[in-house]
Scaffold this motif. Structure first.
Motif, PDB file in Angstrom:
ATOM      1  N   ALA A  17      39.980  51.480 -20.870  1.00 16.56           N
ATOM      2  CA  ALA A  17      41.048  51.077 -19.975  1.00 16.56           C
ATOM      3  C   ALA A  17      40.760  49.950 -18.797  1.00 16.56           C
ATOM      4  N   SER A  18      41.569  49.549 -18.171  1.00 18.46           N
ATOM      5  CA  SER A  18      41.659  48.654 -17.314  1.00 18.46           C
ATOM      6  C   SER A  18      40.725  49.376 -16.092  1.00 18.46           C
ATOM      7  N   ALA A  19      39.706  48.393 -15.592  1.00 15.49           N
ATOM      8  CA  ALA A  19      38.724  48.963 -14.418  1.00 15.49           C
ATOM      9  C   ALA A  19      38.575  47.664 -13.659  1.00 15.49           C
ATOM     10  N   GLU A  20      37.511  47.832 -12.661  1.00 14.97           N
ATOM     11  CA  GLU A  20      36.843  46.658 -11.766  1.00 14.97           C
ATOM     12  C   GLU A  20      35.442  47.080 -11.942  1.00 14.97           C
ATOM     13  N   ILE A  21      34.729  46.005 -12.204  1.00 16.00           N
ATOM     14  CA  ILE A  21      33.367  46.251 -12.004  1.00 16.00           C
ATOM     15  C   ILE A  21      32.577  45.070 -11.138  1.00 16.00           C
ATOM     16  N   PRO A  22      31.419  45.461 -10.861  1.00 19.38           N
ATOM     17  CA  PRO A  22      30.514  44.396  -9.753  1.00 19.38           C
ATOM     18  C   PRO A  22      30.218  43.302 -10.726  1.00 19.38           C
ATOM     19  N   ARG A  23      30.111  42.293 -10.019  1.00 17.34           N
ATOM     20  CA  ARG A  23      29.325  41.014 -10.543  1.00 17.34           C
ATOM     21  C   ARG A  23      28.544  40.299  -9.600  1.00 17.34           C
ATOM     22  N   ARG A  24      27.258  40.120  -9.901  1.00 20.52           N
ATOM     23  CA  ARG A  24      26.522  39.386  -8.983  1.00 20.52           C
ATOM     24  C   ARG A  24      27.048  37.877  -8.484  1.00 20.52           C
ATOM     25  N   ASP A  25      26.598  37.406  -7.221  1.00 21.56           N
ATOM     26  CA  ASP A  25      26.943  36.145  -7.025  1.00 21.56           C
ATOM     27  C   ASP A  25      25.773  35.287  -7.644  1.00 21.56           C
ATOM     28  N   ALA A  26      26.347  34.019  -8.209  1.00 21.99           N
ATOM     29  CA  ALA A  26      25.140  33.273  -8.889  1.00 21.99           C
ATOM     30  C   ALA A  26      24.013  33.032  -7.963  1.00 21.99           C
ATOM     31  N   THR A  27      22.956  33.461  -8.385  1.00 22.72           N
ATOM     32  CA  THR A  27      21.602  32.985  -7.711  1.00 22.72           C
ATOM     33  C   THR A  27      20.950  31.760  -8.388  1.00 22.72           C
ATOM     34  N   GLU A  28      19.840  31.220  -7.840  1.00 23.69           N
ATOM     35  CA  GLU A  28      19.313  30.106  -8.225  1.00 23.69           C
ATOM     36  C   GLU A  28      19.555  29.422  -9.570  1.00 23.69           C
ATOM     37  N   ARG A  29      19.220  30.347 -10.554  1.00 29.23           N
ATOM     38  CA  ARG A  29      19.150  29.910 -11.960  1.00 29.23           C
ATOM     39  C   ARG A  29      20.208  30.060 -12.731  1.00 29.23           C
ATOM     40  N   ASP A  30      21.390  30.791 -12.210  1.00 29.18           N
ATOM     41  CA  ASP A  30      22.569  31.629 -12.761  1.00 29.18           C
ATOM     42  C   ASP A  30      23.755  30.607 -12.954  1.00 29.18           C
ATOM     43  N   VAL A  31      24.544  31.001 -14.077  1.00 30.57           N
ATOM     44  CA  VAL A  31      25.496  30.166 -14.425  1.00 30.57           C
ATOM     45  C   VAL A  31      26.828  31.296 -14.549  1.00 30.57           C
ATOM     46  N   GLN A  32      27.927  31.050 -13.790  1.00 29.53           N
ATOM     47  CA  GLN A  32      29.091  31.950 -13.601  1.00 29.53           C
ATOM     48  C   GLN A  32      29.878  31.297 -14.507  1.00 29.53           C
ATOM     49  N   ILE A  33      30.588  32.402 -15.404  1.00 32.52           N
ATOM     50  CA  ILE A  33      31.511  31.942 -16.476  1.00 32.52           C
ATOM     51  C   ILE A  33      32.767  32.436 -16.455  1.00 32.52           C
ATOM     52  N   ASP A  34      33.949  31.815 -16.765  1.00 38.30           N
ATOM     53  CA  ASP A  34      35.255  32.465 -16.721  1.00 38.30           C
ATOM     54  C   ASP A  34      35.435  32.856 -18.225  1.00 38.30           C
ATOM     55  N   ILE A  35      35.778  33.896 -18.620  1.00 38.30           N
ATOM     56  CA  ILE A  35      35.455  34.423 -20.159  1.00 38.30           C
ATOM     57  C   ILE A  35      36.923  33.910 -20.709  1.00 38.30           C
ATOM     58  N   LEU A  36      36.906  33.350 -21.697  1.00 37.00           N
ATOM     59  CA  LEU A  36      38.276  32.857 -22.595  1.00 37.00           C
ATOM     60  C   LEU A  36      38.364  33.791 -23.756  1.00 37.00           C
ATOM     61  N   TYR A  37      37.467  34.095 -24.448  1.00 37.23           N
ATOM     62  CA  TYR A  37      37.598  35.137 -25.565  1.00 37.23           C
ATOM     63  C   TYR A  37      36.163  35.728 -25.812  1.00 37.23           C
ATOM     64  N   CYS A  38      36.318  36.984 -26.278  1.00 35.57           N
ATOM     65  CA  CYS A  38      35.282  37.891 -26.580  1.00 35.57           C
ATOM     66  C   CYS A  38      35.391  38.622 -27.807  1.00 35.57           C
ATOM     67  N   GLY A  39      34.645  38.639 -28.858  1.00 39.69           N
ATOM     68  CA  GLY A  39      34.764  39.038 -30.125  1.00 39.69           C
ATOM     69  C   GLY A  39      34.494  40.514 -29.965  1.00 39.69           C
TER      70      GLY A  39
END
Length: 352
Positions: A17-39
């Motif tokens: 079901a629909s929910a909200e989850i926490p995500r960390r802010d991008a740290t030094e080596r991180d990549v933030q991704i807008d998800i288009l598709y998930c199998g």
């Protein structure tokens, strides 16, 4: 830290079901991704319903999804391989210790401190990791993969698990050119096994219990199809295979397929039946045959697989669904009612 929309399960018997989850802010080596598709992988269903509780118990709430394709929206200052706008993928792993012998050998999936994309300890925010049934994800650069621009992103998503799971044992076996390769089962894993074996130059034979799958197996690249419930068909080809990929996750007679192998032939399990499979020692001894297992692949090999797919125009056969139909998709997955993988269009999540 920021909040992201997602679909999660509150318990083993709850629908996603629909929910909200926490995500960390991008740290030094991180990549933030807008998800288009998930199998949708069968592992997602097993985890959501806590069907692997004896080995990998599920912590709730659970946000599954480890076949992720998306666009980079932000990168940390130390990131060198990616920039905003890049099309990228994330598979089953999002972290490891980077220092153990397995990590140094580029087989991070066998790191004792591997962090899986969901249902693993989250070293940054505490709690557990949340997967790709969400609008975005933040991942260490090392665990982000470049997606070939010529491939359909919806069909690429399942490559991040089903693709590498079948590619890795075949590539590790050696040069398959002209070899006789069997693929047991024609589902999400099996259909990828057929495509890869054909691209590797093998003579490809599909074993199936369903005669009505013959036409599709040939369309996918098989040269022959054996109905494994026909003893005469099985007897005719016994002892003639160099390599067999067994994708079946249900209880089945593994000895029937071991008997198909020729001298020094190998059968590799990539399916995970719940109960142990009885194995005849004599079936292995007479023919010097080998039985092995394989688990996804490391990051280097997964990138190699994606590049190979780009060169050979290989993607998974997918049915694209909105996130709102994910529970229906799970029920259909149990009935094997999909050809051959579901891919969730995550733009549908924005309507929540």
């Amino acid at each position: 830290m920021y909040k992201a929309k997602a679909y999660s399960a509150a318990s083993a018997t709850s629908p996603l079901a629909s929910a909200e989850i926490p995500r960390r802010d991008a740290t030094e080596r991180d990549v933030q991704i807008d998800i288009l598709y998930c199998g949708i992988c069968h592992s997602d269903l097993h985890t959501v319903r806590d069907e692997w509780s004896g080995v990998m118990p599920t912590t709730y709430p659970c946000v599954p999804g480890h076949e992720i394709v998306g666009r980079v929206t932000a990168v940390g200052p130390a990131v060198t391989k990616f920039k905003p706008g890049d099309l990228v993928g994330v598979g089953c792993l999002v972290d490891s210790d980077h220092t153990c012998p397995n990590c140094k050998a580029d087989v991070e999936q066998f790191c004792n401190n591997a962090i899986f994309t969901y249902n693993s300890p989250d070293r940054h925010l505490g709690g557990i990791t949340y997967g790709g049934y969400s609008e975005s994800i933040v991942v260490d650069e090392h665990f982000v993969l470049r997606v070939p621009a010529n491939l359909d992103p919806a069909g690429v998503a399942p490559l991040l698990c089903a693709g590498i799971t079948t590619y890795s044992p075949m590539r590790r076996w050696g040069d398959l050119t002209g070899k006789k390769v069997g693929v047991v089962g024609l589902g999400g894993l099996g259909h990828m096994g057929v495509k890869f074996a054909r691209a590797f130059g093998a003579h490809v034979v599909v074993f199936t219990t369903s005669p009505n799958k013959k036409e599709d197996a040939l369309r996918l690249g098989a040269h022959e199809v054996i109905v494994s419930t026909d003893p005469e068909e099985m007897k005719r080809q016994a002892g003639t295979f160099d390599f067999i990929l067994d994708t079946i996750a249900a209880e089945h007679d593994i000895n029937a397929y071991i008997a198909m192998l020729g001298l020094d032939g190998e059968i590799t399990l990539v399916g995970a039946p719940e109960k142990p499979l009885p194995v005849s020692a004599f079936a292995l001894l007479f023919g010097r045959r080998s039985l092995s297992g394989s688990l996804i692949g490391g990051l280097k090999e997964t990138q190699e697989m994606l590049d190979f797919c780009g060169q050979h125009n290989i993607t998974a056969d997918v049915e694209i669904i909105p996130i709102q139909k994910v529970n229906e998709a799970y029920d259909r997955l149990v009935r094997s009612d999909v050809k051959y993988r579901f891919s969730i269009d995550m733009a549908s999540l924005k309507a929540e």
